[in-house]
Write a protein that holds these residues in place. Structure first.
Motif, PDB file in Angstrom:
ATOM      1  N   LEU A  17       0.832  -1.210   0.000  1.00  0.00           N
ATOM      2  CA  LEU A  17       0.000   0.000   0.000  1.00  0.00           C
ATOM      3  C   LEU A  17       0.863   1.255   0.000  1.00  0.00           C
ATOM      4  O   LEU A  17       0.529   2.240  -0.660  1.00  0.00           O
ATOM      5  CB  LEU A  17      -0.937   0.008   1.209  1.00  0.00           C
ATOM      6  N   TYR A  18       1.966   1.230   0.743  1.00  0.00           N
ATOM      7  CA  TYR A  18       2.877   2.370   0.729  1.00  0.00           C
ATOM      8  C   TYR A  18       3.424   2.617  -0.672  1.00  0.00           C
ATOM      9  O   TYR A  18       3.555   3.748  -1.109  1.00  0.00           O
ATOM     10  CB  TYR A  18       4.057   2.131   1.681  1.00  0.00           C
ATOM     11  N   SER A  19       3.742   1.550  -1.367  1.00  0.00           N
ATOM     12  CA  SER A  19       4.351   1.708  -2.692  1.00  0.00           C
ATOM     13  C   SER A  19       3.375   2.271  -3.722  1.00  0.00           C
ATOM     14  O   SER A  19       3.797   2.808  -4.743  1.00  0.00           O
ATOM     15  CB  SER A  19       4.922   0.376  -3.185  1.00  0.00           C
ATOM     16  N   LEU A  20       2.091   2.194  -3.452  1.00  0.00           N
ATOM     17  CA  LEU A  20       1.102   2.736  -4.387  1.00  0.00           C
ATOM     18  C   LEU A  20       1.122   4.259  -4.436  1.00  0.00           C
ATOM     19  O   LEU A  20       0.479   4.860  -5.301  1.00  0.00           O
ATOM     20  CB  LEU A  20      -0.294   2.229  -4.046  1.00  0.00           C
ATOM     21  N   THR A  21       1.877   4.890  -3.531  1.00  0.00           N
ATOM     22  CA  THR A  21       2.011   6.345  -3.606  1.00  0.00           C
ATOM     23  C   THR A  21       2.790   6.759  -4.850  1.00  0.00           C
ATOM     24  O   THR A  21       2.583   7.850  -5.367  1.00  0.00           O
ATOM     25  CB  THR A  21       2.705   6.916  -2.356  1.00  0.00           C
ATOM     26  N   LEU A  22       3.686   5.891  -5.330  1.00  0.00           N
ATOM     27  CA  LEU A  22       4.479   6.236  -6.519  1.00  0.00           C
ATOM     28  C   LEU A  22       3.598   6.443  -7.747  1.00  0.00           C
ATOM     29  O   LEU A  22       3.688   7.499  -8.378  1.00  0.00           O
ATOM     30  CB  LEU A  22       5.562   5.191  -6.789  1.00  0.00           C
ATOM     31  N   PRO A  23       2.726   5.488  -8.123  1.00  0.00           N
ATOM     32  CA  PRO A  23       1.869   5.775  -9.287  1.00  0.00           C
ATOM     33  C   PRO A  23       0.916   6.942  -9.050  1.00  0.00           C
ATOM     34  O   PRO A  23       0.587   7.666  -9.992  1.00  0.00           O
ATOM     35  CB  PRO A  23       1.096   4.477  -9.531  1.00  0.00           C
ATOM     36  N   PHE A  24       0.508   7.155  -7.797  1.00  0.00           N
ATOM     37  CA  PHE A  24      -0.354   8.309  -7.504  1.00  0.00           C
ATOM     38  C   PHE A  24       0.375   9.605  -7.857  1.00  0.00           C
ATOM     39  O   PHE A  24      -0.172  10.456  -8.565  1.00  0.00           O
ATOM     40  CB  PHE A  24      -0.761   8.307  -6.026  1.00  0.00           C
ATOM     41  N   PHE A  25       1.610   9.761  -7.366  1.00  0.00           N
ATOM     42  CA  PHE A  25       2.372  10.963  -7.682  1.00  0.00           C
ATOM     43  C   PHE A  25       2.725  11.009  -9.167  1.00  0.00           C
ATOM     44  O   PHE A  25       2.766  12.078  -9.769  1.00  0.00           O
ATOM     45  CB  PHE A  25       3.644  11.055  -6.835  1.00  0.00           C
ATOM     46  N   TRP A  26       3.005   9.870  -9.764  1.00  0.00           N
ATOM     47  CA  TRP A  26       3.367   9.795 -11.175  1.00  0.00           C
ATOM     48  C   TRP A  26       2.247  10.366 -12.042  1.00  0.00           C
ATOM     49  O   TRP A  26       2.477  11.239 -12.879  1.00  0.00           O
ATOM     50  CB  TRP A  26       3.637   8.342 -11.551  1.00  0.00           C
ATOM     51  N   PHE A  27       1.039   9.835 -11.839  1.00  0.00           N
ATOM     52  CA  PHE A  27      -0.085  10.282 -12.667  1.00  0.00           C
ATOM     53  C   PHE A  27      -0.534  11.692 -12.303  1.00  0.00           C
ATOM     54  O   PHE A  27      -0.955  12.451 -13.173  1.00  0.00           O
ATOM     55  CB  PHE A  27      -1.239   9.284 -12.592  1.00  0.00           C
ATOM     56  N   SER A  28      -0.450  12.048 -11.024  1.00  0.00           N
ATOM     57  CA  SER A  28      -0.812  13.405 -10.611  1.00  0.00           C
ATOM     58  C   SER A  28       0.093  14.439 -11.271  1.00  0.00           C
ATOM     59  O   SER A  28      -0.381  15.430 -11.819  1.00  0.00           O
ATOM     60  CB  SER A  28      -0.726  13.550  -9.095  1.00  0.00           C
ATOM     61  N   GLY A  67       1.920  13.957 -13.925  1.00  0.00           N
ATOM     62  CA  GLY A  67       1.709  13.867 -15.367  1.00  0.00           C
ATOM     63  C   GLY A  67       0.489  14.650 -15.822  1.00  0.00           C
ATOM     64  O   GLY A  67       0.542  15.406 -16.799  1.00  0.00           O
ATOM     65  N   PHE A  68      -0.613  14.500 -15.099  1.00  0.00           N
ATOM     66  CA  PHE A  68      -1.825  15.243 -15.454  1.00  0.00           C
ATOM     67  C   PHE A  68      -1.633  16.738 -15.229  1.00  0.00           C
ATOM     68  O   PHE A  68      -2.098  17.556 -16.020  1.00  0.00           O
ATOM     69  CB  PHE A  68      -3.033  14.741 -14.665  1.00  0.00           C
ATOM     70  N   PHE A  69      -0.950  17.108 -14.151  1.00  0.00           N
ATOM     71  CA  PHE A  69      -0.685  18.518 -13.877  1.00  0.00           C
ATOM     72  C   PHE A  69       0.136  19.140 -15.007  1.00  0.00           C
ATOM     73  O   PHE A  69      -0.195  20.214 -15.509  1.00  0.00           O
ATOM     74  CB  PHE A  69       0.067  18.660 -12.538  1.00  0.00           C
ATOM     75  N   MET A  70       1.210  18.461 -15.408  1.00  0.00           N
ATOM     76  CA  MET A  70       2.065  18.978 -16.477  1.00  0.00           C
ATOM     77  C   MET A  70       1.310  19.021 -17.801  1.00  0.00           C
ATOM     78  O   MET A  70       1.462  19.967 -18.575  1.00  0.00           O
ATOM     79  CB  MET A  70       3.331  18.127 -16.612  1.00  0.00           C
ATOM     80  N   TYR A  91      -1.892  19.371 -18.232  1.00  0.00           N
ATOM     81  CA  TYR A  91      -2.960  20.360 -18.194  1.00  0.00           C
ATOM     82  C   TYR A  91      -2.418  21.788 -18.237  1.00  0.00           C
ATOM     83  O   TYR A  91      -2.933  22.623 -18.972  1.00  0.00           O
ATOM     84  CB  TYR A  91      -3.818  20.158 -16.947  1.00  0.00           C
ATOM     85  N   PHE A  92      -1.378  22.065 -17.437  1.00  0.00           N
ATOM     86  CA  PHE A  92      -0.884  23.435 -17.323  1.00  0.00           C
ATOM     87  C   PHE A  92       0.287  23.754 -18.257  1.00  0.00           C
ATOM     88  O   PHE A  92       0.458  24.889 -18.660  1.00  0.00           O
ATOM     89  CB  PHE A  92      -0.470  23.742 -15.875  1.00  0.00           C
ATOM     90  N   PHE A  93       1.115  22.788 -18.542  1.00  0.00           N
ATOM     91  CA  PHE A  93       2.310  23.006 -19.373  1.00  0.00           C
ATOM     92  C   PHE A  93       2.347  21.944 -20.468  1.00  0.00           C
ATOM     93  O   PHE A  93       3.181  21.035 -20.438  1.00  0.00           O
ATOM     94  CB  PHE A  93       3.584  22.920 -18.519  1.00  0.00           C
ATOM     95  N   THR A  94       1.489  22.082 -21.449  1.00  0.00           N
ATOM     96  CA  THR A  94       1.314  21.024 -22.447  1.00  0.00           C
ATOM     97  C   THR A  94       2.558  20.765 -23.293  1.00  0.00           C
ATOM     98  O   THR A  94       2.773  19.646 -23.732  1.00  0.00           O
ATOM     99  CB  THR A  94       0.136  21.360 -23.379  1.00  0.00           C
ATOM    100  N   SER A  95       3.384  21.753 -23.493  1.00  0.00           N
ATOM    101  CA  SER A  95       4.553  21.549 -24.351  1.00  0.00           C
ATOM    102  C   SER A  95       5.811  21.192 -23.565  1.00  0.00           C
ATOM    103  O   SER A  95       6.858  20.987 -24.159  1.00  0.00           O
ATOM    104  CB  SER A  95       4.821  22.808 -25.177  1.00  0.00           C
ATOM    105  N   LYS A  96       5.732  21.096 -22.250  1.00  0.00           N
ATOM    106  CA  LYS A  96       6.907  20.805 -21.417  1.00  0.00           C
ATOM    107  C   LYS A  96       6.888  19.359 -20.948  1.00  0.00           C
ATOM    108  O   LYS A  96       5.838  18.798 -20.680  1.00  0.00           O
ATOM    109  CB  LYS A  96       6.945  21.711 -20.177  1.00  0.00           C
ATOM    110  N   ARG A  97       8.069  18.766 -20.835  1.00  0.00           N
ATOM    111  CA  ARG A  97       8.245  17.428 -20.291  1.00  0.00           C
ATOM    112  C   ARG A  97       9.343  17.489 -19.243  1.00  0.00           C
ATOM    113  O   ARG A  97      10.370  18.130 -19.446  1.00  0.00           O
ATOM    114  CB  ARG A  97       8.633  16.418 -21.377  1.00  0.00           C
ATOM    115  N   LEU A  98       9.131  16.823 -18.125  1.00  0.00           N
ATOM    116  CA  LEU A  98      10.108  16.877 -17.044  1.00  0.00           C
ATOM    117  C   LEU A  98      11.232  15.856 -17.193  1.00  0.00           C
ATOM    118  O   LEU A  98      12.318  16.066 -16.685  1.00  0.00           O
ATOM    119  CB  LEU A  98       9.414  16.685 -15.696  1.00  0.00           C
ATOM    120  N   GLY A  99      10.965  14.743 -17.836  1.00  0.00           N
ATOM    121  CA  GLY A  99      11.997  13.733 -18.058  1.00  0.00           C
ATOM    122  C   GLY A  99      12.532  13.152 -16.757  1.00  0.00           C
ATOM    123  O   GLY A  99      11.779  12.815 -15.853  1.00  0.00           O
ATOM    124  N   SER A 100      13.840  13.065 -16.641  1.00  0.00           N
ATOM    125  CA  SER A 100      14.481  12.471 -15.466  1.00  0.00           C
ATOM    126  C   SER A 100      14.235  13.300 -14.208  1.00  0.00           C
ATOM    127  O   SER A 100      14.100  12.749 -13.118  1.00  0.00           O
ATOM    128  CB  SER A 100      15.979  12.322 -15.690  1.00  0.00           C
TER     129      SER A 100
END
Length: 145
Positions: free
Chosen positions: A12-23, A25-28, A30-39
């Motif tokens: 259950l603790y490890s499920l925080t990673l996909p939560f932050f990953w998708f959060s 990803g959706f934030f970027m 929605y707000f910064f469509t042409s930007k990618r954070l990469g590494s």
């Protein structure tokens, strides 16, 4: 039963990673469509997930991770990160603007991605996890005195 003797549910603790990953990803997206954070985005996600996990472990159980819990956490986080990475690669390959790749090139990319994820997560759990648990435990200790 003493809270310190209970075992946390590492899955259950490890499920925080996909939560932050998708959060993130959706934030970027929605707000910064042409930007990618990469590494950098991956490092931010690891840091945020491990910080939240350590905060909860320190607060609820009042201790550091045991060795077996660290190993399980690294394994679970790596598996989830690899799944998220593969979904991202699959999505990018499905776009018409992406050039077609051979199976050997794709295999090399996937292997390198999985190895990099495993290395960064291992280092993060070991170093960031230890520092965050120390921080939160000392903060709780100061609050109790």
């Amino acid at each position: 039963m003493n809270e310190k003797l209970k075992k946390p549910n590492i899955l259950l603790y490890s499920l925080t990673l996909p939560f932050f990953w998708f959060s993130l990803g959706f934030f970027m997206d929605y707000f910064f469509t042409s930007k990618r954070l990469g590494s950098l985005g991956f490092i931010i996600i690891i840091f945020a997930a491990i910080t939240l996990i350590c905060w909860h472990l320190s607060r609820k159980f009042g201790r550091h991770f045991m060795r077996s819990e660290k190993v399980k956490l690294i394994i679970y986080l790596t598996i989830l990160a690899v799944i998220c990475e593969f979904l991202g690669i699959w999505y990018n390959l499905s776009l018409e603007s992406t050039p077609k790749m051979g199976a050997s090139t794709l295999s090399l990319i996937l292997a390198f991605t999985a190895a990099t994820d495993a290395l960064l997560i291992s280092l993060g759990v070991h170093f960031i996890g230890k520092r965050m648990c120390n921080y939160f435990l000392s903060k709780d200790e100061q609050a109790n005195t």
